[in-house]
Design a protein around this motif. Structure first.
Motif, mmCIF file in Angstrom:
data_model
loop_
_atom_site.group_PDB
_atom_site.id
_atom_site.type_symbol
_atom_site.label_atom_id
_atom_site.label_comp_id
_atom_site.label_asym_id
_atom_site.label_seq_id
_atom_site.Cartn_x
_atom_site.Cartn_y
_atom_site.Cartn_z
ATOM 1 N N UNK A 200 28.576 0.505 -5.669
ATOM 2 C CA UNK A 200 29.870 -0.138 -5.875
ATOM 3 C C UNK A 200 30.904 0.964 -6.066
ATOM 4 N N UNK A 201 31.914 0.981 -5.156
ATOM 5 C CA UNK A 201 32.922 2.030 -5.243
ATOM 6 C C UNK A 201 33.926 1.716 -6.332
ATOM 7 N N UNK A 202 34.626 2.775 -6.753
ATOM 8 C CA UNK A 202 35.576 2.643 -7.860
ATOM 9 C C UNK A 202 36.885 2.047 -7.363
ATOM 10 N N UNK A 203 36.835 0.874 -6.735
ATOM 11 C CA UNK A 203 38.046 0.249 -6.239
ATOM 12 C C UNK A 203 38.878 -0.274 -7.403
ATOM 13 N N UNK A 204 40.199 -0.233 -7.219
ATOM 14 C CA UNK A 204 41.106 -0.642 -8.287
ATOM 15 C C UNK A 204 40.843 -2.036 -8.822
ATOM 16 N N UNK A 205 40.438 -2.929 -7.909
ATOM 17 C CA UNK A 205 40.261 -4.321 -8.333
ATOM 18 C C UNK A 205 39.126 -4.456 -9.347
ATOM 19 N N UNK A 206 38.156 -3.540 -9.314
ATOM 20 C CA UNK A 206 37.034 -3.626 -10.257
ATOM 21 C C UNK A 206 37.415 -3.101 -11.625
ATOM 22 N N UNK A 207 38.291 -2.055 -11.635
ATOM 23 C CA UNK A 207 38.628 -1.474 -12.932
ATOM 24 C C UNK A 207 39.925 -2.030 -13.487
ATOM 25 N N UNK A 208 40.731 -2.685 -12.632
ATOM 26 C CA UNK A 208 42.002 -3.247 -13.098
ATOM 27 C C UNK A 208 42.202 -4.664 -12.564
ATOM 28 N N UNK A 209 41.302 -5.603 -12.862
ATOM 29 C CA UNK A 209 41.455 -6.941 -12.290
ATOM 30 C C UNK A 209 42.751 -7.631 -12.712
ATOM 31 N N UNK A 210 43.154 -7.426 -13.989
ATOM 32 C CA UNK A 210 44.382 -8.075 -14.469
ATOM 33 C C UNK A 210 45.596 -7.468 -13.766
ATOM 34 N N UNK A 211 45.593 -6.137 -13.652
ATOM 35 C CA UNK A 211 46.674 -5.455 -12.958
ATOM 36 C C UNK A 211 46.790 -5.948 -11.525
ATOM 37 N N UNK A 212 45.671 -6.142 -10.876
ATOM 38 C CA UNK A 212 45.659 -6.632 -9.491
ATOM 39 C C UNK A 212 46.296 -8.005 -9.403
ATOM 40 N N UNK A 213 45.916 -8.887 -10.322
ATOM 41 C CA UNK A 213 46.441 -10.246 -10.320
ATOM 42 C C UNK A 213 47.958 -10.242 -10.482
ATOM 43 N N UNK A 214 48.449 -9.462 -11.459
ATOM 44 C CA UNK A 214 49.895 -9.420 -11.718
ATOM 45 C C UNK A 214 50.626 -8.809 -10.532
ATOM 46 N N UNK A 215 50.065 -7.714 -9.985
ATOM 47 C CA UNK A 215 50.723 -7.031 -8.869
ATOM 48 C C UNK A 215 50.817 -7.951 -7.653
ATOM 49 N N UNK A 216 49.724 -8.630 -7.340
ATOM 50 C CA UNK A 216 49.725 -9.506 -6.165
ATOM 51 C C UNK A 216 50.766 -10.611 -6.324
ATOM 52 N N UNK A 217 50.808 -11.224 -7.527
ATOM 53 C CA UNK A 217 51.780 -12.288 -7.765
ATOM 54 C C UNK A 217 53.200 -11.757 -7.620
ATOM 55 N N UNK A 266 49.789 -3.577 2.429
ATOM 56 C CA UNK A 266 49.236 -2.222 2.533
ATOM 57 C C UNK A 266 49.139 -1.580 1.156
ATOM 58 N N UNK A 267 50.154 -1.785 0.317
ATOM 59 C CA UNK A 267 50.119 -1.176 -1.014
ATOM 60 C C UNK A 267 49.039 -1.823 -1.868
ATOM 61 N N UNK A 268 48.907 -3.154 -1.770
ATOM 62 C CA UNK A 268 47.833 -3.830 -2.521
ATOM 63 C C UNK A 268 46.489 -3.279 -2.095
ATOM 64 N N UNK A 269 46.255 -3.133 -0.790
ATOM 65 C CA UNK A 269 44.942 -2.623 -0.356
ATOM 66 C C UNK A 269 44.742 -1.181 -0.771
ATOM 67 N N UNK A 270 45.831 -0.389 -0.772
ATOM 68 C CA UNK A 270 45.671 1.017 -1.152
ATOM 69 C C UNK A 270 45.386 1.155 -2.642
ATOM 70 N N UNK A 343 54.910 -10.527 -17.954
ATOM 71 C CA UNK A 343 55.366 -9.305 -18.622
ATOM 72 C C UNK A 343 54.499 -8.969 -19.835
ATOM 73 N N UNK A 344 54.265 -9.919 -20.783
ATOM 74 C CA UNK A 344 53.370 -9.600 -21.908
ATOM 75 C C UNK A 344 51.968 -9.242 -21.441
ATOM 76 N N UNK A 345 51.488 -9.978 -20.409
ATOM 77 C CA UNK A 345 50.134 -9.713 -19.923
ATOM 78 C C UNK A 345 50.012 -8.286 -19.393
ATOM 79 N N UNK A 346 51.045 -7.829 -18.660
ATOM 80 C CA UNK A 346 50.938 -6.473 -18.121
ATOM 81 C C UNK A 346 51.019 -5.435 -19.234
ATOM 82 N N UNK A 347 51.793 -5.731 -20.302
ATOM 83 C CA UNK A 347 51.849 -4.801 -21.433
ATOM 84 C C UNK A 347 50.491 -4.719 -22.123
ATOM 85 N N UNK A 348 49.861 -5.880 -22.322
ATOM 86 C CA UNK A 348 48.526 -5.903 -22.930
ATOM 87 C C UNK A 348 47.553 -5.120 -22.054
ATOM 88 N N UNK A 349 47.688 -5.297 -20.732
ATOM 89 C CA UNK A 349 46.816 -4.597 -19.792
ATOM 90 C C UNK A 349 46.928 -3.081 -19.945
#
Lengths: 362, 179
Positions: A200-217, A266-270, A343-349
């Motif tokens: 399993x590679x160190x992809x961002x989605x595995x180590x930052x699932x909350x960050x991924x969710x907020x960024x995508x939204x 592209x940025x989400x995938x990167x 906003x609060x969720x990303x701060x907690x993240x």
């Protein structure tokens, strides 16, 4: 540093990026129309060319030959300028996105990234935040109540979501300790943990699932796509900021939207899906081909392009998928989600990520 | 490497001056605001020429991308009518004095800058050194979170205070309006 070699390779890279970005709109218009038809159990365009593929070309021709009328009550100069202002930043942002790793040509390393800047991601944020001017200008210059409402809505929305968007990636930046997209993509090649034969590679989605969710939204909100397309809101404010626009000027707003989507994907995938890191199984295929030397290197680059392309294509499809599945938010709901939830969720993240790095978990 | 390319510098400087003048002379406040955006852009260009990519990016991100958007937003909401400049109250003597003093100041500055044999002192962070240490962003981030952590954190507390104060004032006005 800036010799002939540099000029040629950089020129080729810029040309490649431009050509790809220009192709995005016609292809995505087709995908969107066929995709919506698929989801809503209709046929979609299927008369012009095989599977209706030439439909986009026909649309473009129609846009070009349509009468280019200017409403009498508009501020002429800004009315003409607005589509350009929204299109130019859209084309500029892709410059720092890496679309493959590097290759040695003539003993020199060529990086597949139009501009290697150490401000990396910040550049994307800076230029992307300019896109809002096109919309403001369009709404104001049209001198029309609905258009002005649309541009006011979009300004409020973009500023609100830019905050959580910026904060959501701080976690990723902390983990890879760099803002350079190439570096982040390279860092995601490390192996997070071994699951039998699967690494399993160190992809961002595995180590930052909350960050991924907020960024995508936030990307959905920033590109004004449903469920965040309040600036257009046909049922409430007719068509928002591009209400008074027709023919090719209208098409430019369209192009800006699709190019922004493409950069967003592209940025989400990167950031979260390894960028040009090869999809699972691809390294095995590459090894079994048994190429050596330059052939092997070029095949590797090709595979990386393919992987990146497939990831981006998936997110482009996700944009279409969500658009034709979810209804639009109400405006107060949109603001509540942005300020009171994301906003609060990303701060907690950020806080949790910091603690995890401190304890050595990440 | 760090030498600023004259052509680009004159281009950006010219754009900055031209649009600064437009900010003042445009009759429509929204056009003035858009001109100010262009001024910030030109500044960012000059920063980038000076190898300060991070400052250039932050200039665009903060000033053009956030602050000016709010300015334009407010101007659009206020819907200020075009206000022609009222020349009636100004006497010729006043205009003459203003122009004369400005011209003298300009001459004074040009002469003093030409006379002064000013050699910029190269500080701790020359462009070459910054490149060695891993680029602008890295160097600035490291300094900000180690040596200058206290001022940095105090600034954020100050900003937080300002935000809370703004909300408090807004709330008080609202209450008064209701009663």
């Amino acid at each position: 540093m800036m010799d002939d070699f540099w000029w040629i390779t950089t020129g080729l890279k810029v040309l490649f990026v431009l050509i790809v970005l220009l192709q995005v709109t016609p292809i995505m218009v087709w995908v969107e129309r066929r995709g919506s038809a698929l989801i809503q159990n209709r046929l979609g365009p299927n008369r012009v060319g095989p599977l209706g593929l030439i439909q986009s070309l026909a649309d473009a021709l129609k846009f070009i030959f349509k009468e280019d009328r200017v409403p009498g009550h508009a501020y002429k100069f800004y009315y003409f300028l607005a589509p350009l202002i929204s299109l130019i930043p859209a084309f500029m942002t892709f410059a720092v996105v890496p679309f493959a790793s590097s290759i040695m040509i003539d003993g020199r390393e060529v990086v597949f990234q139009a501009a290697e800047m150490n401000v990396g991601l910040l550049y994307i944020f800076a230029i992307a935040s300019l896109g809002v001017y096109g919309i403001i200008m369009a709404g104001w210059a049209s001198n029309n109540k609905y258009a002005l409402f649309g541009s006011l809505r979009s300004t409020a929305q973009m500023i609100s979501y830019e905050l959580s968007m910026g904060l959501s990636i701080v976690g990723i930046l902390m983990v890879f300790s760099s803002v350079e997209l190439g570096e982040i993509a390279r860092g995601q090649g490390e192996i997070l943990f071994q699951l039998g034969p699967f690494a399993i590679q160190k992809w961002g989605v595995f180590i930052q699932p909350v960050g991924f969710f907020i960024f995508l939204t936030s990307v959905f909100a920033e590109t004004n796509r449903l469920p965040f397309d309040l600036p257009e809101g046909e049922s409430e404010i007719v068509a928002g900021y591009h209400l008074e626009y027709g023919s090719m000027k209208m098409a430019l707003f369209f192009m800006a939207e699709y190019v922004n989507m493409f950069t967003g994907a592209a940025v989400v995938s990167t950031l979260f899906f390894g960028g040009w890191q090869m999809l699972p199984g691809m390294p095995l295929i590459l090894d079994s081909l048994g190429f050596t030397g330059m052939t092997h290197e070029w095949t590797r680059v090709l595979f990386e392009h393919l992987s990146f392309g497939m990831k981006v294509a998936f997110f482009m499809w996700l944009f279409v998928w969500v658009r034709w599945t979810l209804p639009r938010f109400r405006y107060d709901q949109l603001m509540d989600i942005g300020w009171k939830f994301m906003l609060p969720l990303s701060l907690v993240n950020i806080f949790v990520t910091g603690m995890m790095i401190y304890w050595g978990v990440l | 490497m760090s030498q600023i390319q004259p052509v680009f510098f004159y281009f950006f400087a010219g754009v900055a001056i031209a649009f600064s003048l437009l900010v003042i002379f445009k009759k429509n406040p929204v056009s003035s605001a858009f001109s100010l955006v262009m001024v910030f852009f030109a500044f960012a260009g000059i920063y980038a020429l000076l190898q300060a990519h991070l400052v250039a990016t932050l200039q665009i991100l903060v000033y053009t991308g956030a602050i000016m958007v709010l300015f334009v937003f407010v101007l659009m909401l206020l819907n200020i009518k075009n206000t022609p400049i009222d020349w009636k109250g100004t006497s010729l003597i006043r205009i003459g004095t203003t122009v004369g003093v400005s011209a003298m100041l300009a001459v004074f500055f040009i002469v003093s800058f030409k006379k002064a044999n000013f050699v910029p002192a190269s500080g701790l962070f020359s462009p070459e050194r910054v490149d060695e240490m891993g680029g602008n962003t890295q160097v600035l981030a490291e300094l900000m979170f180690s040596e200058y952590i206290l001022p940095f954190e105090l600034t954020s507390v100050l900003l937080l205070g300002a935000i809370v104060g703004t909300v408090a004032i807004a709330m008080r006005k609202n209450k008064r309006g209701e009663s």
